[in-house]
Enzyme design. Structure first.
Site, PDB file in Angstrom:
ATOM      1  N   ILE A  92      49.140  44.415  87.799  1.00 17.09           N
ATOM      2  CA  ILE A  92      50.533  44.837  87.649  1.00 17.09           C
ATOM      3  C   ILE A  92      50.673  45.592  86.325  1.00 17.09           C
ATOM      4  O   ILE A  92      50.561  44.997  85.243  1.00 17.09           O
ATOM      5  CB  ILE A  92      51.506  43.634  87.673  1.00 17.09           C
ATOM      6  CG1 ILE A  92      51.372  42.849  88.983  1.00 17.09           C
ATOM      7  CG2 ILE A  92      52.960  44.119  87.489  1.00 17.09           C
ATOM      8  CD1 ILE A  92      52.282  41.621  89.083  1.00 17.09           C
ATOM      9  N   ASP A 133      45.186  43.982  80.691  1.00 15.64           N
ATOM     10  CA  ASP A 133      44.594  45.112  81.415  1.00 15.64           C
ATOM     11  C   ASP A 133      43.445  45.704  80.622  1.00 15.64           C
ATOM     12  O   ASP A 133      42.399  46.066  81.166  1.00 15.64           O
ATOM     13  CB  ASP A 133      45.639  46.178  81.722  1.00 15.64           C
ATOM     14  CG  ASP A 133      46.308  46.733  80.464  1.00 15.64           C
ATOM     15  OD1 ASP A 133      46.451  45.977  79.470  1.00 15.64           O
ATOM     16  OD2 ASP A 133      46.681  47.906  80.482  1.00 15.64           O
ATOM     17  N   ARG A 134      43.630  45.784  79.295  1.00 22.27           N
ATOM     18  CA  ARG A 134      42.571  46.319  78.430  1.00 22.27           C
ATOM     19  C   ARG A 134      41.398  45.344  78.390  1.00 22.27           C
ATOM     20  O   ARG A 134      40.234  45.745  78.454  1.00 22.27           O
ATOM     21  CB  ARG A 134      43.118  46.567  77.028  1.00 22.27           C
ATOM     22  CG  ARG A 134      44.201  47.631  76.959  1.00 22.27           C
ATOM     23  CD  ARG A 134      44.797  47.734  75.561  1.00 22.27           C
ATOM     24  NE  ARG A 134      43.824  48.143  74.561  1.00 22.27           N
ATOM     25  CZ  ARG A 134      44.031  48.055  73.238  1.00 22.27           C
ATOM     26  NH1 ARG A 134      45.162  47.534  72.785  1.00 22.27           N
ATOM     27  NH2 ARG A 134      43.107  48.463  72.384  1.00 22.27           N
ATOM     28  N   ARG A 136      52.824  50.921  88.127  1.00 20.92           N
ATOM     29  CA  ARG A 136      52.397  50.614  89.492  1.00 20.92           C
ATOM     30  C   ARG A 136      51.666  49.293  89.587  1.00 20.92           C
ATOM     31  O   ARG A 136      51.015  48.854  88.620  1.00 20.92           O
ATOM     32  CB  ARG A 136      51.450  51.719  89.997  1.00 20.92           C
ATOM     33  CG  ARG A 136      52.063  53.097  90.126  1.00 20.92           C
ATOM     34  CD  ARG A 136      51.154  54.020  90.905  1.00 20.92           C
ATOM     35  NE  ARG A 136      49.850  54.139  90.245  1.00 20.92           N
ATOM     36  CZ  ARG A 136      48.746  54.628  90.836  1.00 20.92           C
ATOM     37  NH1 ARG A 136      48.786  55.033  92.087  1.00 20.92           N
ATOM     38  NH2 ARG A 136      47.614  54.726  90.170  1.00 20.92           N
TER      39      ARG A 136
HETATM   40  N1  LIG Z   1      50.562  57.666  94.068  1.00 21.87           N
HETATM   41  C1  LIG Z   1      51.074  57.607  92.817  1.00 21.87           C
HETATM   42  N2  LIG Z   1      52.309  57.136  92.618  1.00 21.87           N
HETATM   43  C2  LIG Z   1      52.830  57.056  91.344  1.00 21.87           C
HETATM   44  N3  LIG Z   1      52.187  57.468  90.224  1.00 21.87           N
HETATM   45  C3  LIG Z   1      50.943  57.956  90.416  1.00 21.87           C
HETATM   46  C4  LIG Z   1      50.330  58.029  91.696  1.00 21.87           C
HETATM   47  N4  LIG Z   1      49.100  58.553  91.524  1.00 21.87           N
HETATM   48  C5  LIG Z   1      48.946  58.776  90.229  1.00 21.87           C
HETATM   49  N5  LIG Z   1      50.062  58.456  89.553  1.00 21.87           N
HETATM   50  C6  LIG Z   1      50.192  58.585  88.111  1.00 21.87           C
HETATM   51  O1  LIG Z   1      49.746  57.329  87.600  1.00 21.87           O
HETATM   52  C7  LIG Z   1      50.530  56.967  86.490  1.00 21.87           C
HETATM   53  C8  LIG Z   1      50.526  55.469  86.426  1.00 21.87           C
HETATM   54  O2  LIG Z   1      49.146  55.098  86.300  1.00 21.87           O
HETATM   55  P1  LIG Z   1      48.753  53.571  86.389  1.00 21.87           P
HETATM   56  O3  LIG Z   1      47.364  53.469  85.894  1.00 21.87           O
HETATM   57  O4  LIG Z   1      49.064  53.027  87.734  1.00 21.87           O
HETATM   58  O5  LIG Z   1      49.786  52.977  85.314  1.00 21.87           O
HETATM   59  P2  LIG Z   1      50.079  51.468  84.932  1.00 21.87           P
HETATM   60  O6  LIG Z   1      48.809  50.706  85.035  1.00 21.87           O
HETATM   61  O7  LIG Z   1      50.605  51.606  83.534  1.00 21.87           O
HETATM   62  O8  LIG Z   1      51.130  50.993  85.904  1.00 21.87           O
HETATM   63  C9  LIG Z   1      51.900  57.546  86.769  1.00 21.87           C
HETATM   64  O9  LIG Z   1      52.531  57.852  85.548  1.00 21.87           O
HETATM   65  C10 LIG Z   1      51.598  58.814  87.578  1.00 21.87           C
HETATM   66  O10 LIG Z   1      51.547  59.937  86.735  1.00 21.87           O
HETATM   67  C1  LIG Z   2      49.554  49.011  76.148  1.00 13.91           C
HETATM   68  C2  LIG Z   2      49.888  48.414  77.491  1.00 13.91           C
HETATM   69  C3  LIG Z   2      51.398  48.268  77.639  1.00 13.91           C
HETATM   70  C4  LIG Z   2      49.363  49.350  78.573  1.00 13.91           C
HETATM   71  O1  LIG Z   2      49.944  49.000  79.781  1.00 13.91           O
HETATM   72  P1  LIG Z   2      50.001  50.042  81.018  1.00 13.91           P
HETATM   73  O2  LIG Z   2      50.132  51.408  80.469  1.00 13.91           O
HETATM   74  O3  LIG Z   2      48.714  49.855  81.709  1.00 13.91           O
HETATM   75  O4  LIG Z   2      51.159  49.619  81.844  1.00 13.91           O
HETATM   76  C5  LIG Z   2      49.204  47.038  77.654  1.00 13.91           C
HETATM   77  O5  LIG Z   2      47.828  47.185  77.392  1.00 13.91           O
HETATM   78  C6  LIG Z   2      49.771  46.002  76.699  1.00 13.91           C
HETATM   79  O6  LIG Z   2      50.801  45.416  76.979  1.00 13.91           O
HETATM   80  N1  LIG Z   2      49.090  45.778  75.529  1.00 13.91           N
HETATM   81  C7  LIG Z   2      49.525  44.784  74.570  1.00 13.91           C
HETATM   82  C8  LIG Z   2      49.332  45.291  73.158  1.00 13.91           C
HETATM   83  C9  LIG Z   2      47.873  45.570  72.795  1.00 13.91           C
HETATM   84  O7  LIG Z   2      47.040  45.735  73.707  1.00 13.91           O
HETATM   85  O8  LIG Z   2      47.557  45.628  71.579  1.00 13.91           O
HETATM   86  K   LIG Z   3      47.253  49.550  83.373  1.00 11.84           K
END
Ligand SMILES: Nc1ncnc2c1ncn2[C@@H]1O[C@H](COP(=O)(O)OP(=O)(O)O)[C@@H](O)[C@H]1O
Ligand SMILES: CC(C)(COP(=O)(O)O)[C@@H](O)C(=O)NCCC(=O)O
Ligand SMILES: [K+]
Length: 246
Positions: free
Chosen positions: A7, A103-104, A11
């Site tokens: 999560i 996630d990291r 997305r």
């Molecule tokens: N099918 C998709 N729907 C929505 N966003 C997408 C899709 N494919 C690629 N993206 C891109 O992926 C980005 C989100 O990447 P993602 O790694 O899923 O983010 P997070 O892990 O932060 O939720 C969005 O900002 C968008 O630019």
């Molecule tokens: C920086 C992030 C928000 C990235 O999340 P994402 O872009 O994958 O939604 C996530 O790795 C996080 O909440 N980090 C906590 C702070 C840190 O890693 O130092």
């Molecule tokens: K992520």
């Protein structure tokens, strides 16, 4: 079969882990009002998983809604994976390991499992994160910057820049939409280039570049360094954790 769920702030991505392999299942927006309905749409037909492992950086409420749906639908508990000081050959750089985004943390574990040598992990998601892992599995720290969509929305607030973003065919552009796109993409590319330069200085050798996250495909053509595209590195890490746990 184990259900693996990542999560993020934009997305939710999920996959299924079974008999030493995992397969991608689907993705949907991390929109809290629709989250349970999306779980119903994408997961209701799955057979009951023996375990559910979740990486959640998308907010407590999103995690709770997902866990509630799993409890109602399968009566199966969700294990919310936490960042640790060390696990599966990786040692965190954070003195307070819990502060590192899970996630990291899972990206580091996935990278360690997939590769042998040092690697620089770039995740192009809501935020852009960079993490350096040396050949011994030591996390050397990282950096956090706005993701592509975040940079776009930040600029979109300026009246003159609210228009559509266009593709660019050169670094220097002569149309606002293209100039926006060039500035945003090259900000991200610049972070990647500087990360590799700093990593080479720190380690004495240039690490492999692992590119992941939803915007990885967008960035890849603009990155001159050779890179390994791993679309769902967080789920790779969840799979490694799932395999280790009974
Ligand atoms: N099918 C998709 N729907 C929505 N966003 C997408 C899709 N494919 C690629 N993206 C891109 O992926 C980005 C989100 O990447 P993602 O790694 O899923 O983010 P997070 O892990 O932060 O939720 C969005 O900002 C968008 O630019
Ligand atoms: C920086 C992030 C928000 C990235 O999340 P994402 O872009 O994958 O939604 C996530 O790795 C996080 O909440 N980090 C906590 C702070 C840190 O890693 O130092
Ligand atoms: K992520």
């Amino acid at each position: 079969m184990k259900l693996l769920v990542d999560i993020g702030n934009s997305r939710v991505k999920w996959g299924l882990s079974e008999a030493g392999r995992w397969s991608f299942g689907g993705a949907f927006p991390t929109d809290v009002p629709y989250l349970a309905a999306e779980c119903e749409r994408q997961m209701a037909a799955l057979r009951r998983p023996e375990a559910v492992l979740m990486s959640n950086v998308g907010g407590v409420l999103a995690g709770e809604i997902f866990a509630d749906w799993c409890a109602k639908h399968w009566a199966v508990p969700v294990r919310s994976v936490r960042s640790e000081a060390s696990a599966l050959g990786v040692v965190s750089a954070y003195p307070d390991p819990a502060q590192l985004g899970v996630d990291r943390w899972l990206g580091l574990i996935g990278a360690r499992r997939m590769g042998q040598g040092a690697c620089c992990i770039v995740s192009a998601g809501t935020a852009m994160t960079v993490d350096l892992l040396d050949a011994e599995g030591r996390h050397r720290g990282g950096a956090i910057a706005p993701g592509l969509a975040m940079m776009r929305s930040a600029l979109g607030g300026l009246e003159a820049l609210g228009g559509p973003v266009e593709t660019f065919d050169g670094f220097f552009c002569n149309r606002t939409g293209a100039a926006l796109s060039s500035g945003i993409v090259h900000s991200a590319v610049g972070l990647v280039r500087e990360s590799l330069r700093q990593a080479a200085t720190l380690l004495g050798t240039e690490p492999e570049l692992l590119l992941t996250g939803g915007d990885a495909e967008t960035l890849r053509p603009h990155i001159e360094a050779s890179c390994r595209l791993v679309p769902h590195l967080v789920i790779e890490g969840l799979h490694a954790v799932a395999e280790q746990s009974p």
